[in-house]
Write a protein that holds these residues in place. Structure first.
Motif, mmCIF file in Angstrom:
data_model
loop_
_atom_site.group_PDB
_atom_site.id
_atom_site.type_symbol
_atom_site.label_atom_id
_atom_site.label_comp_id
_atom_site.label_asym_id
_atom_site.label_seq_id
_atom_site.Cartn_x
_atom_site.Cartn_y
_atom_site.Cartn_z
ATOM 1 N N PHE A 186 -61.108 -99.295 87.943
ATOM 2 C CA PHE A 186 -61.233 -100.437 88.849
ATOM 3 C C PHE A 186 -60.097 -100.466 89.876
ATOM 4 C CE2 PHE A 186 -63.619 -102.922 85.355
ATOM 5 C CZ PHE A 186 -64.832 -102.444 85.813
ATOM 6 N N SER A 187 -58.851 -100.358 89.392
ATOM 7 C CA SER A 187 -57.707 -100.460 90.309
ATOM 8 C C SER A 187 -57.673 -99.291 91.288
ATOM 9 C CB SER A 187 -56.398 -100.543 89.518
ATOM 10 O OG SER A 187 -56.222 -99.412 88.681
ATOM 11 N N LYS A 188 -58.008 -98.081 90.812
ATOM 12 C CA LYS A 188 -58.033 -96.913 91.702
ATOM 13 C C LYS A 188 -59.153 -97.042 92.739
ATOM 14 C CE LYS A 188 -54.676 -94.263 90.200
ATOM 15 N NZ LYS A 188 -53.526 -93.924 91.069
ATOM 16 N N ALA A 189 -60.293 -97.587 92.313
ATOM 17 C CA ALA A 189 -61.422 -97.751 93.238
ATOM 18 C C ALA A 189 -61.049 -98.689 94.383
ATOM 19 C CB ALA A 189 -62.645 -98.283 92.492
ATOM 20 N N ILE A 190 -60.346 -99.775 94.067
ATOM 21 C CA ILE A 190 -59.946 -100.718 95.108
ATOM 22 C C ILE A 190 -58.832 -100.120 95.958
ATOM 23 C CG2 ILE A 190 -59.041 -103.022 95.561
ATOM 24 C CD1 ILE A 190 -61.932 -102.838 94.446
ATOM 25 N N SER B 32 -59.213 -107.072 89.206
ATOM 26 C CA SER B 32 -59.056 -108.063 88.137
ATOM 27 C C SER B 32 -60.378 -108.760 87.820
ATOM 28 C CB SER B 32 -57.988 -109.092 88.528
ATOM 29 O OG SER B 32 -56.750 -108.465 88.777
ATOM 30 N N ILE B 33 -61.137 -109.129 88.864
ATOM 31 C CA ILE B 33 -62.433 -109.774 88.626
ATOM 32 C C ILE B 33 -63.408 -108.776 88.019
ATOM 33 C CG2 ILE B 33 -63.550 -109.332 90.869
ATOM 34 C CD1 ILE B 33 -63.579 -112.721 89.084
ATOM 35 N N MET B 34 -63.293 -107.505 88.413
ATOM 36 C CA MET B 34 -64.122 -106.464 87.795
ATOM 37 C C MET B 34 -63.824 -106.359 86.304
ATOM 38 S SD MET B 34 -63.903 -103.431 90.642
ATOM 39 C CE MET B 34 -64.817 -103.505 92.199
ATOM 40 N N GLU C 281 -70.930 -100.988 90.062
ATOM 41 C CA GLU C 281 -70.086 -101.475 88.967
ATOM 42 C C GLU C 281 -70.863 -101.513 87.660
ATOM 43 O OE1 GLU C 281 -67.817 -105.589 87.714
ATOM 44 O OE2 GLU C 281 -67.954 -105.081 89.842
ATOM 45 N N SER C 282 -72.131 -101.935 87.722
ATOM 46 C CA SER C 282 -72.963 -101.983 86.512
ATOM 47 C C SER C 282 -73.153 -100.583 85.934
ATOM 48 C CB SER C 282 -74.317 -102.616 86.834
ATOM 49 O OG SER C 282 -74.164 -103.956 87.239
#
Length: 460
Positions: A167-171, A371-373, A146-147
């Protein structure tokens, strides 16, 4: 297999398909081809990394039991993994910020591959080394990648809002589709092909090696704070000062620890909750159903984050309340539905109700991750992103170790009640975070800069 399981799985599948097919322009963000190529490269690597992780999960306990270890020894091995993540996580996170996130991602691959290799040995000490390596790898998985993504995204000048797409696609892929496929693939290796419980670990090592090759050939290096005059102790102190001096970062860390602590506790509790009298339940199919519910959640999150309202800080309050309510169900059903003394058989009526509630919880998990990401990308300063993210995991790992050590000391309803309280507290803290984030409204949307470094707490 009972028709109930198929009905739940089918209903979730239809909802996920409907959500994806009915997306309008309001639910999508138009992006240029350069960003799409960057995003797809990251998603490929992230999916391979998660495949390597998901393939191992269902078979760790089973493999140890096949080697003849009892519940106590297996519990010690699991505690060693979480303890390793707690002790070494912050160190490897700081090294990632200073030595490079790409190097840290490669280190993750090597460390996890070595951990997989140790599974071939029935020796307790070798397996313990493997758990320690696995704990270090887990810390890198949930911080270094993520960093690297956030830093590289900003370095290439892409719009901040586009991060929510990745982010959403990764999850959706890594924590949903890949998890389901990994579970099915592992089942084929162990049961259909009769290759034994170590086969999924070998397959995981192969996926990790492929991902490492892509990282080495296509990723560029980026750093947090590469200055030569900052040793690890100075980095730790800087991260601690950043958390202590910015309430938004501290709140975010508390929220993450409360939710993830409840989530990992749920992983240990759902099986005895659904089969208190050793009912015959299809663990693999239920796991796939949970992952499908998580995909549903990530699909909802992608819609929510594509719009300006409601903002992440706002809708996450509702998510935490819903997740808290879903984990209260085992307590409610224990009072309303008379317990059965019949051993074995199919899932009970109360088990069916709980399964629906657990699917709701997994949907909340699917919303939580992207969302937290997104919130971390807004509030955590770039200089020590990996270090701070691993600081957040310290209370989480302590909590999980305590739960594992005392898993037989409390009734299961007490454990669920504790998790429900934690999640409700997370909703209160989320409300506080929203109030603080909205104070300097003139600072621009998404609190972009508040500006992440109001007093530059890392400049020490």
């Amino acid at each position: 297999m009972e028709i109930f399981y198929f009905l739940v799985f089918g209903a979730l599948s239809l909802v996920v398909v409907a959500l994806e097919l009915t997306k309008t322009n309001k639910d999508r963000i138009n992006t240029p081809s350069a960003f799409n190529a960057f995003k797809n490269n990251y998603l490929l690597v992230y999916s391979l990394m998660m495949a390597g992780d998901w393939l191992q999960g269902p078979y760790v306990y089973y493999l140890y039991s096949q080697y003849g270890f009892g519940k106590g020894e297996i519990g010690q091995l699991f505690i060693a993994g979480f303890g390793s993540s707690m002790l070494f996580g912050t160190i490897v996170g700081s090294l990632a910020d200073k030595q490079g996130r790409k190097r840290a991602c490669i280190t993750y691959c090597i460390t996890y591959i070595l951990s997989c290799i140790t599974k071939h040995s029935p020796e307790y000490k070798v397996l313990m080394v493997g758990r320690v390596l696995g704990g270090i790898a887990t810390s890198l998985l949930f911080s270094a990648f993520e960093s690297w993504l956030v830093a590289e995204h900003n370095k290439r000048g892409f719009e901040q809002q586009w991060l929510s797409i990745t982010f959403s696609k990764a999850i959706f892929l890594g924590n949903g589709l890949v998890a389901i496929l990994a579970g099915l693939f592992g089942n084929v290796l162990v049961d259909s092909l009769s290759l034994g419980p170590v086969a999924p670990f070998d397959a995981a090592a192969c996926f990790l090696a492929i991902g490492m090759a892509i990282i080495m050939s296509s990723w560029t290096e980026n750093y947090g704070d590469p200055s030569e005059n900052k040793d690890l102790l100075t980095q730790f102190r800087g991260a601690a000062v950043a958390i202590a001096s910015d309430e938004k970062i501290a709140l975010l860390g508390a929220i993450q620890s409360l939710f993830e602590g409840s989530m990992y506790t749920f992983v240990f509790l759902w099986t005895p909750a659904l089969s208190p009298n050793n009912e015959d339940i299809p663990h693999g199919f239920i796991f796939a159903t949970f992952m499908l519910a998580s995909m549903l959640g990530s699909s909802l999150a992608s819609r929510l984050m594509a719009r300006n309202t409601p903002k992440v800080e706002s809708y996450m309050q509702i998510v935490f309340v819903v997740s808290s309510a879903s984990l209260v169900l085992p307590i409610v059903t224990s009072f309303l539905v008379p317990p059965s003394d019949v051993k074995g058989g199919s899932i009970s009526f109360s088990g069916c109700i709980q399964l629906l509630g657990f699917c709701a919880f997994e949907a909340c998990v699917g919303i939580f991750w992207p969302s937290i990401m997104k919130m971390r990308s807004q509030y955590i300063p770039e200089e020590a992103r990996s270090t701070i993210m691993n600081f957040f995991r310290i209370p989480l790992n302590i909590f999980v170790c305590v739960v594992l050590y005392n898993v037989d000391a409390f009734p299961i309803t007490v454990m669920f009640g504790m998790c429900a309280i934690f999640l409700f507290v997370a909703s209160i803290l989320q409300r506080r975070l929203q109030a603080i984030a909205e104070k300097p409204k003139s600072g621009g949307d998404w609190g972009l800069s508040e500006k992440n470094t109001e007093a530059d707490p890392l400049n020490i």
